[in-house]
Design a protein around this motif. Sequence first.
Motif, PDB file in Angstrom:
ATOM      1  N   TRP A 144       0.854  -1.185   0.000  1.00  0.00           N
ATOM      2  CA  TRP A 144       0.000   0.000   0.000  1.00  0.00           C
ATOM      3  C   TRP A 144       0.888   1.232   0.000  1.00  0.00           C
ATOM      4  O   TRP A 144       1.849   1.335   0.774  1.00  0.00           O
ATOM      5  CB  TRP A 144      -0.915   0.028   1.224  1.00  0.00           C
ATOM      6  CG  TRP A 144      -2.110  -0.865   1.095  1.00  0.00           C
ATOM      7  CD1 TRP A 144      -2.276  -2.110   1.611  1.00  0.00           C
ATOM      8  CD2 TRP A 144      -3.330  -0.556   0.391  1.00  0.00           C
ATOM      9  NE1 TRP A 144      -3.512  -2.606   1.282  1.00  0.00           N
ATOM     10  CE2 TRP A 144      -4.182  -1.670   0.535  1.00  0.00           C
ATOM     11  CE3 TRP A 144      -3.783   0.545  -0.337  1.00  0.00           C
ATOM     12  CZ2 TRP A 144      -5.460  -1.714  -0.023  1.00  0.00           C
ATOM     13  CZ3 TRP A 144      -5.054   0.494  -0.883  1.00  0.00           C
ATOM     14  CH2 TRP A 144      -5.869  -0.619  -0.723  1.00  0.00           C
ATOM     15  N   TYR A 145       0.518   2.181  -0.901  1.00  0.00           N
ATOM     16  CA  TYR A 145       1.224   3.449  -0.986  1.00  0.00           C
ATOM     17  C   TYR A 145       0.254   4.587  -0.704  1.00  0.00           C
ATOM     18  O   TYR A 145      -0.929   4.513  -1.020  1.00  0.00           O
ATOM     19  CB  TYR A 145       1.813   3.663  -2.386  1.00  0.00           C
ATOM     20  CG  TYR A 145       3.056   2.865  -2.688  1.00  0.00           C
ATOM     21  CD1 TYR A 145       2.975   1.620  -3.295  1.00  0.00           C
ATOM     22  CD2 TYR A 145       4.315   3.371  -2.390  1.00  0.00           C
ATOM     23  CE1 TYR A 145       4.123   0.892  -3.592  1.00  0.00           C
ATOM     24  CE2 TYR A 145       5.465   2.648  -2.684  1.00  0.00           C
ATOM     25  CZ  TYR A 145       5.356   1.424  -3.282  1.00  0.00           C
ATOM     26  OH  TYR A 145       6.490   0.706  -3.573  1.00  0.00           O
ATOM     27  N   VAL A 204      -4.311  10.133  -1.705  1.00  0.00           N
ATOM     28  CA  VAL A 204      -4.744   9.028  -2.560  1.00  0.00           C
ATOM     29  C   VAL A 204      -3.948   7.788  -2.159  1.00  0.00           C
ATOM     30  O   VAL A 204      -2.731   7.856  -1.981  1.00  0.00           O
ATOM     31  CB  VAL A 204      -4.528   9.341  -4.048  1.00  0.00           C
ATOM     32  CG1 VAL A 204      -4.913   8.132  -4.905  1.00  0.00           C
ATOM     33  CG2 VAL A 204      -5.344  10.555  -4.458  1.00  0.00           C
ATOM     34  N   TYR A 205      -4.648   6.698  -1.993  1.00  0.00           N
ATOM     35  CA  TYR A 205      -4.025   5.449  -1.571  1.00  0.00           C
ATOM     36  C   TYR A 205      -4.065   4.449  -2.726  1.00  0.00           C
ATOM     37  O   TYR A 205      -5.117   4.243  -3.344  1.00  0.00           O
ATOM     38  CB  TYR A 205      -4.735   4.887  -0.337  1.00  0.00           C
ATOM     39  CG  TYR A 205      -4.472   5.714   0.884  1.00  0.00           C
ATOM     40  CD1 TYR A 205      -5.182   6.899   1.116  1.00  0.00           C
ATOM     41  CD2 TYR A 205      -3.493   5.351   1.798  1.00  0.00           C
ATOM     42  CE1 TYR A 205      -4.916   7.687   2.220  1.00  0.00           C
ATOM     43  CE2 TYR A 205      -3.227   6.126   2.911  1.00  0.00           C
ATOM     44  CZ  TYR A 205      -3.936   7.294   3.118  1.00  0.00           C
ATOM     45  OH  TYR A 205      -3.670   8.079   4.216  1.00  0.00           O
ATOM     46  N   PHE A 262      -0.055  -1.386 -10.305  1.00  0.00           N
ATOM     47  CA  PHE A 262      -0.812  -0.535  -9.400  1.00  0.00           C
ATOM     48  C   PHE A 262      -2.301  -0.532  -9.720  1.00  0.00           C
ATOM     49  O   PHE A 262      -2.706  -0.611 -10.890  1.00  0.00           O
ATOM     50  CB  PHE A 262      -0.319   0.911  -9.502  1.00  0.00           C
ATOM     51  CG  PHE A 262       0.971   1.163  -8.778  1.00  0.00           C
ATOM     52  CD1 PHE A 262       2.184   0.823  -9.351  1.00  0.00           C
ATOM     53  CD2 PHE A 262       0.974   1.747  -7.516  1.00  0.00           C
ATOM     54  CE1 PHE A 262       3.377   1.046  -8.683  1.00  0.00           C
ATOM     55  CE2 PHE A 262       2.155   1.981  -6.849  1.00  0.00           C
ATOM     56  CZ  PHE A 262       3.356   1.636  -7.427  1.00  0.00           C
ATOM     57  N   GLY A 263      -3.099  -0.402  -8.676  1.00  0.00           N
ATOM     58  CA  GLY A 263      -4.514  -0.146  -8.844  1.00  0.00           C
ATOM     59  C   GLY A 263      -4.744   1.323  -9.152  1.00  0.00           C
ATOM     60  O   GLY A 263      -3.819   2.123  -9.185  1.00  0.00           O
ATOM     61  N   GLY A 264      -6.001   1.680  -9.396  1.00  0.00           N
ATOM     62  CA  GLY A 264      -6.333   3.029  -9.831  1.00  0.00           C
ATOM     63  C   GLY A 264      -6.316   4.081  -8.746  1.00  0.00           C
ATOM     64  O   GLY A 264      -6.337   5.266  -9.058  1.00  0.00           O
ATOM     65  N   GLY A 265      -6.290   3.695  -7.486  1.00  0.00           N
ATOM     66  CA  GLY A 265      -6.222   4.666  -6.398  1.00  0.00           C
ATOM     67  C   GLY A 265      -7.565   5.004  -5.791  1.00  0.00           C
ATOM     68  O   GLY A 265      -8.587   5.015  -6.490  1.00  0.00           O
ATOM     69  N   THR A 266      -7.572   5.248  -4.501  1.00  0.00           N
ATOM     70  CA  THR A 266      -8.738   5.745  -3.774  1.00  0.00           C
ATOM     71  C   THR A 266      -8.353   7.029  -3.070  1.00  0.00           C
ATOM     72  O   THR A 266      -7.347   7.066  -2.362  1.00  0.00           O
ATOM     73  CB  THR A 266      -9.218   4.732  -2.715  1.00  0.00           C
ATOM     74  OG1 THR A 266      -9.737   3.575  -3.365  1.00  0.00           O
ATOM     75  CG2 THR A 266     -10.325   5.331  -1.841  1.00  0.00           C
ATOM     76  N   ARG A 267      -9.160   8.063  -3.274  1.00  0.00           N
ATOM     77  CA  ARG A 267      -8.897   9.318  -2.582  1.00  0.00           C
ATOM     78  C   ARG A 267      -9.600   9.286  -1.237  1.00  0.00           C
ATOM     79  O   ARG A 267     -10.807   9.100  -1.154  1.00  0.00           O
ATOM     80  CB  ARG A 267      -9.393  10.506  -3.406  1.00  0.00           C
ATOM     81  CG  ARG A 267      -9.144  11.852  -2.717  1.00  0.00           C
ATOM     82  CD  ARG A 267      -9.519  13.018  -3.613  1.00  0.00           C
ATOM     83  NE  ARG A 267      -8.752  13.025  -4.837  1.00  0.00           N
ATOM     84  CZ  ARG A 267      -7.508  13.469  -4.949  1.00  0.00           C
ATOM     85  NH1 ARG A 267      -6.886  13.954  -3.879  1.00  0.00           N
ATOM     86  NH2 ARG A 267      -6.897  13.445  -6.106  1.00  0.00           N
ATOM     87  N   LEU A 268      -8.826   9.440  -0.169  1.00  0.00           N
ATOM     88  CA  LEU A 268      -9.367   9.491   1.180  1.00  0.00           C
ATOM     89  C   LEU A 268      -9.476  10.947   1.608  1.00  0.00           C
ATOM     90  O   LEU A 268      -8.487  11.683   1.576  1.00  0.00           O
ATOM     91  CB  LEU A 268      -8.465   8.721   2.154  1.00  0.00           C
ATOM     92  CG  LEU A 268      -8.885   8.756   3.627  1.00  0.00           C
ATOM     93  CD1 LEU A 268     -10.227   8.068   3.829  1.00  0.00           C
ATOM     94  CD2 LEU A 268      -7.813   8.122   4.512  1.00  0.00           C
TER      95      LEU A 268
END
Lengths: 115, 112
Positions: free
Chosen positions: A35-36, A87-88, A105-111
């Motif tokens: 996880w980044y 963004v994770y 990498f996945g597309g990312g989730t903005r927290l």
Amino acid sequence: GESVGLHLPTLSVQEGDNSIINCAYSNSASDYFIWYKQESGKGPQFIIDIRSNMDKRQGQRVTVLLNKTVKHLSLQIAATQPGDSAVYFCAGRFMNNNAGNMLTFGGGTRLMVKP
Amino acid sequence: GAGVSQSPSNKVTEKGKDVELRCDPISGHTALYWYRQSLGQGLEFLIYFQGNSAPDKSGLPSDRFSAERTGGSVSTLTIQRTQQEDSAVYLCASSLPRGEQYFGPGTRLTVT
């Protein structure tokens, strides 16, 4: 094929609540996942990783869960703080002798953390 | 150095021009990776170096893209005859063999 994706593009949580960010992958030929966290204008920053022979790993305020049966990965952040807003990305290292430690990498989730 | 550095941080170029992006990895890191990140998207793998050689170039989007690494350290990514679809953030990462990747801040490329 080799793909890593995310269920939700945006997650909004109240400060102090726990956050859960999910990720699914399609290729089971991976020896570890990472996880980044990426803040605006910066490169991704390593948070935590987990090897495929584990199902849970804990860090400081973060826990990663791996369910190989359903090819699902999650990042749990305890007591979310405003500084967690970013963004994770989840990433998987798939077996590829020609590409060393190449990550998918996945597309990312903005927290977004609400005060 | 303390971390991976990239230059320039921002580059605006006209369509059709060539651009060079530079990456300075962490000292002692033998592996170097280039990724591309389009707006609001994940990272797309471009190319990987182990030392000065690139065993895997399969991620380069077209023959307009090339990369080299000299002295096992600095790497340059060159895009010839830039197109608008090349606009993105180009990220470089370095690592020890099969170790954790450390990313630079990226170069934001805008092709007008």
